[in-house]
Design an enzyme around this catalytic site. Structure first.
Site, PDB file in Angstrom:
ATOM      1  N   ASP A 191      -5.442 102.871  44.504  1.00  0.00           N
ATOM      2  CA  ASP A 191      -4.215 103.671  44.528  1.00  0.00           C
ATOM      3  C   ASP A 191      -4.015 104.491  43.257  1.00  0.00           C
ATOM      4  O   ASP A 191      -3.239 105.438  43.254  1.00  0.00           O
ATOM      5  CB  ASP A 191      -2.994 102.770  44.735  1.00  0.00           C
TER       6      ASP A 191
ATOM      7  N   GLY B 234      -1.613  94.287  44.582  1.00  0.00           N
ATOM      8  CA  GLY B 234      -1.606  94.214  46.030  1.00  0.00           C
ATOM      9  C   GLY B 234      -1.299  92.840  46.613  1.00  0.00           C
ATOM     10  O   GLY B 234      -0.805  91.942  45.945  1.00  0.00           O
TER      11      GLY B 234
ATOM     12  N   GLU C 268      28.153  90.892  17.649  1.00  0.00           N
ATOM     13  CA  GLU C 268      29.256  90.485  16.784  1.00  0.00           C
ATOM     14  C   GLU C 268      29.419  91.431  15.600  1.00  0.00           C
ATOM     15  O   GLU C 268      30.539  91.767  15.197  1.00  0.00           O
ATOM     16  CB  GLU C 268      29.026  89.060  16.274  1.00  0.00           C
TER      17      GLU C 268
ATOM     18  N   HIS D 135      23.485  93.041  15.911  1.00  0.00           N
ATOM     19  CA  HIS D 135      23.880  92.266  17.080  1.00  0.00           C
ATOM     20  C   HIS D 135      25.311  92.605  17.491  1.00  0.00           C
ATOM     21  O   HIS D 135      26.031  93.317  16.781  1.00  0.00           O
ATOM     22  CB  HIS D 135      23.738  90.777  16.792  1.00  0.00           C
TER      23      HIS D 135
ATOM     24  N   GLU E 293       3.799  94.479  41.392  1.00  0.00           N
ATOM     25  CA  GLU E 293       3.825  95.458  42.478  1.00  0.00           C
ATOM     26  C   GLU E 293       2.598  95.397  43.384  1.00  0.00           C
ATOM     27  O   GLU E 293       2.318  96.344  44.111  1.00  0.00           O
ATOM     28  CB  GLU E 293       3.994  96.871  41.902  1.00  0.00           C
TER      29      GLU E 293
END
Length: 345
Positions: A204, A287, A53, A51, A285
């Site tokens: 798509d 449709g 720290e 982390h 994203e």
């Protein structure tokens, strides 16, 4: 003499460098200061690793190690007090006898929330809270939303023509310019997952990767109710982990994970699964029907609409843009509108 806010901004700048690498952990930065001289700095670089720290204290040069016990530790998020992937940061602070800790904001997770600060104070460490608190919370808005609402931070995004259409039925269309497409790939790299609707996946055949920028591919998500999507689609190519929500089975096969949901509450069931999977954020994203559903349910935090100069005159109407004051950014020939939700669920 630099102010506490000055050092906390340094923490925030450092924390930002962990974007896209530390989820489901928060981004955290830390600096160690002795008499207005910064002798250490660090940030959380990778999930499962040290982390902020710890990296900060370890960065102190040998000739300054004796100053650690006389210094002030600044950290943008409350130090952890529990054993997770790494030992508690509070233990290291106490081990090095750091007398004062300045915290940007409290940790929202149930395992920490206030416990780290309490333990430090019980051991005689002076703790100052709330320095640039709003900025620190904003940096980790995904993390805080995840713990507050028990769901991912949700960004809905689409591109539309100047006259309000997102495409034409049965046609694959690229409305946004190359500069904007690169920006979209950057957005993908910043989120844990990306979600598309059934028809978008089928018609798509999107890859949903970050191939135009450097970064990690997000987890791909689709709701395939009856498991009828053809395996030839990019979603099944093993390029990145993919979750297929459905009503028939739960099964994991390599990078594909099938998750059976409660058909009576499919939307809520999917969000619950994502929370259980520790997915902090989702970029939706499309449709259109999927985007509109997020708006209707109120399960969204940001809306990003790409306004292009194209005119389609007819086709698939764009989702209804919610009320609110949006910011705008110019991207090549396009304008990007960004709106923040004020009544999230």
């Amino acid at each position: 003499m630099p102010s506490p806010e000055y050092y906390m901004r340094l923490c925030l700048d450092l924390a930002q460098q962990g974007a896209g690498q530390v989820a489901p952990n928060p981004m955290v930065g830390s600096v160690l200061v002795f008499e207005d001289q910064m002798i250490g700095q660090g940030y959380h670089q990778q999930y499962g690793e040290a982390h902020a720290e710890v990296n900060c204290i370890h960065s102190v040069h040998e000739e300054n190690r004796s100053l650690i016990a006389k210094s002030v530790l600044y950290v943008s998020l409350e130090p952890c007090s529990h054993i997770g992937k790494t030992p508690p940061c509070v233990d290291m602070i106490l081990q090095y006898k750091i007398p004062k800790v300045v915290v940007g904001c409290r940790d929202a997770s149930e395992k920490v929330n206030g416990k780290g600060i309490l333990r430090l104070r019980e051991q005689g460490v002076e703790v100052i809270e709330g320095v640039l608190e709003q900025e620190c919370q904003w940096l980790n808005k995904r993390f805080f939303t995840f713990h507050k609402y028990q769901r991912p931070y949700i960004i809905v995004k689409w591109a539309q023509s100047k006259d309000g259409f997102i495409g034409r039925y049965g046609q694959q269309m690229k409305l946004s310019c190359a500069e904007t497409n690169k920006q979209v790939h950057l957005w993908r790299s910043e989120e844990a997952a990306i979600w598309v609707g059934y028809r978008t996946a089928l018609n798509d055949n999107p890859q949903l990767t970050v191939r135009h920028v450097s970064g990690k591919n997000p987890v791909r998500i689709v709701y395939d109710r009856d498991l009828s999507l053809p395996q030839r689609l990019h979603l099944f190519d093993g390029e990145s982990p993919t979750l297929i929500f459905n009503t028939l089975k739960s099964e994991k096969k390599d990078k594909l994970q099938y998750l059976q949901i409660d058909e009576s509450h499919p939307f809520e069931s999917m969000l619950q699964h994502l929370h259980q999977q520790q997915i902090l954020s989702v970029l939706v994203e499309g449709g259109r029907d999927l985007l509109q559903l997020f708006f209707e349910k109120g399960y969204w935090d940001e809306a990003r609409m790409i306004q292009t100069p194209h005119l389609l005159h007819a086709g698939i109407a764009a989702p209804s843009w919610p009320q609110g004051v949006a910011t705008t950014t110019i991207s090549g020939d396009d304008v990007i509108y960004n709106l923040l939700q004020t009544d999230a669920r």
